[in-house]
Design a protein around this motif. Structure first.
Motif, PDB file in Angstrom:
ATOM      1  N   THR A   1       3.410   3.042   2.900  1.00 22.82           N
ATOM      2  CA  THR A   1       4.863   3.117   2.719  1.00 22.82           C
ATOM      3  C   THR A   1       5.351   4.563   2.738  1.00 22.82           C
ATOM      4  O   THR A   1       6.360   4.886   3.366  1.00 22.82           O
ATOM      5  N   SER A   2       4.614   5.436   2.070  1.00 20.55           N
ATOM      6  CA  SER A   2       4.999   6.846   2.009  1.00 20.55           C
ATOM      7  C   SER A   2       4.958   7.504   3.380  1.00 20.55           C
ATOM      8  O   SER A   2       5.672   8.488   3.624  1.00 20.55           O
TER       9      SER A   2
ATOM     10  N   ASN B   1      -6.583  -4.283  -0.150  1.00 22.67           N
ATOM     11  CA  ASN B   1      -5.447  -3.437   0.217  1.00 22.67           C
ATOM     12  C   ASN B   1      -5.352  -3.198   1.726  1.00 22.67           C
ATOM     13  O   ASN B   1      -4.470  -2.485   2.188  1.00 22.67           O
TER      14      ASN B   1
ATOM     15  N   THR C   1       0.846  -1.188   0.000  1.00 23.41           N
ATOM     16  CA  THR C   1       0.000   0.000   0.000  1.00 23.41           C
ATOM     17  C   THR C   1       0.886   1.244   0.000  1.00 23.41           C
ATOM     18  O   THR C   1       1.586   1.515   0.982  1.00 23.41           O
ATOM     19  N   GLN C   2       0.856   1.989  -1.094  1.00 22.44           N
ATOM     20  CA  GLN C   2       1.754   3.129  -1.242  1.00 22.44           C
ATOM     21  C   GLN C   2       1.539   4.179  -0.169  1.00 22.44           C
ATOM     22  O   GLN C   2       2.476   4.789   0.335  1.00 22.44           O
ATOM     23  N   GLN C   3       0.282   4.409   0.195  1.00 24.24           N
ATOM     24  CA  GLN C   3      -0.019   5.410   1.215  1.00 24.24           C
ATOM     25  C   GLN C   3       0.660   5.073   2.529  1.00 24.24           C
ATOM     26  O   GLN C   3       1.163   5.953   3.238  1.00 24.24           O
TER      27      GLN C   3
END
Length: 293
Positions: free
Chosen positions: A248-249, A279, A244-246
Motif C-alpha cells: 500500500t505504501s 501476506n 500488506t502495508q509495504q
C-alpha cells in the motif's frame, strides 16, 4: 620456463556449453548448472607452446563473495563447487583432467591451477566461471506491477535493490503476466498489484546464510537452506496480499490471495505448488522438485 597452461571444458551428465571465462567475476560466463558434473582438461605448455609431459599440477578453488546478489557473506561455510583431484601430473600429452561438481548456490567461482616442470619452473592460471542458469530474464511490467521488497521499500534490509531478484524463465514470466491480467478481468482485481521475489539473476539458492555467524533472519532458517525454497529456477513469484502495508505504501493494491492463485493456475501454474503465505500469494509455474535443493 613454461607459459600459462590452457584450459578446455566439455560437459558430463547434466551440463551446458561452457564459453569464455568471466571478466572481473561479474559477467557470468560460462555458467555451469547447479548440482551438475563437468570434466575439464588443463594443458601445461612451455614457452614454445609445446606440451610438457609428466609435469606436476595442483589446484585450489573458491568463491567470489557478494556475487549474484548474495549479501549475507562472506562466511566461513560458503558453499562452493568441488574439484577432484587437487593434485596430479600431466600425461604424456601434457594434459591432466579434473572433475568439477557444482553446488546449489548461484554465484561466481574460480579455479586456480599451477603446473611445475622437472626443473622446478612453475606458472599459475585462473579459470573463472559462474554456477547458475543462463535462461533467466528480468521481469517487470510497471503498468500492472509495483516493485516492493529489499531496499526498494524495506530500506536497510541488506538485500540490495530488488532489481536483482526479478528474474524468470521466459515461459514463467509470460504466465505470470497473463495471470495478472486474468486476475483483473476475471476476479475483479485492481491494478497495480505488488510483486517481489522471483529468482536471482543467475538463479540458484535465493538466500544463503549461516546461523552460526548471525547472517540468517529469522534464525530458524537452516544454514545454507533457502527460505525461498521454490525460487531457485525462475519459475515462481510472490504477489502481496490485501492489507500488506509495504504494498500500500508503495502505491500498489494487495491481491485477494485465493483469487490470484486461481489466476496463476488458469495460466499454467501447478495447483499443488501454489501457496497462500498469509501476506502474499506464491505462484509456482514448475514443479520445484525438478531442480536441485
Amino acid at each position: 620456463m613454461i607459459k600459462p597452461f590452457s584450459t578446455s571444458v566439455f560437459p558430463a551428465l547434466v551440463a551446458g556449453w561452457l564459453g569464455t571465462s568471466i571478466a572481473a567475476a561479474q559477467s557470468y560466463s560460462p555458467q555451469l548448472a547447479p548440482k551438475s558434473t563437468y570434466y575439464q582438461t588443463w594443458t601445461c605448455a612451455d614457452a614454445n607452446g609445446k606440451a610438457v609431459p609428466y609435469a606436476g599440477f595442483s589446484f585450489t578453488n573458491g568463491v567470489f563473495f557478494y556475487t549474484n546478489a548474495h549479501y549475507h557473506g562472506p562466511v566461513s561455510a560458503e558453499p562452493v563447487s568441488t574439484i577432484s583431484p587437487l593434485y596430479g601430473y600431466t600425461d604424456a600429452n601434457g594434459q591432466v583432467q579434473i572433475t568439477i561438481t557444482t553446488d546449489i548456490v548461484g554465484q561466481a567461482e574460480f579455479i586456480d591451477g599451477t603446473c611445475t616442470d622437472a626443473y622446478g619452473n612453475h606458472v599459475g592460471s585462473e579459470y573463472d566461471f559462474a554456477v547458475g542458469y543462463g535462461d533467466l530474464y528480468y521481469n517487470d511490467h510497471p503498468s500492472i506491477w509495483v516493485k516492493i521488497g529489499g531496499d526498494d521499500t524495506g530500506g536497510g534490509s541488506g538485500h540490495g535493490t530488488t532489481a536483482y531478484n526479478r528474474y524468470m524463465t521466459s515461459q514463467a514470466a509470460y504466465d505470470l503476466y497473463y495471470a495478472t491480467l486474468d486476475y483483473f478481468n476475471n476476479y475483479g482485481g485492481v491494478s497495480p498489484v505488488c510483486t517481489n521475489d522471483m529468482a536471482l539473476y543467475i538463479g540458484g539458492k535465493f538466500d544463503v546464510c549461516n546461523d552460526t555467524e548471525n547472517h540468517c533472519s529469522p534464525p530458524t532458517f537452516a544454514p545454507w537452506a533457502s527460505p525461498h525454497i521454490a525460487h531457485d529456477r525462475g519459475t515462481a513469484a510472490d504477489v502481496a496480499g490485501a492489507g500488506t502495508q509495504q504494498c500500500t505504501s508503495a502505491g500498489g493494491i494487495g491481491v485477494n490471495i485465493t483469487n490470484f492463485l486461481a489466476a496463476c493456475v488458469d495460466k499454467g501454474g501447478l495447483a499443488q505448488y501454489q501457496k497462500n503465505e498469509g501476506n502474499h500469494a506464491h505462484c509456482q509455474f514448475a514443479n520445484p522438485n525438478t531442480f536441485p535443493h
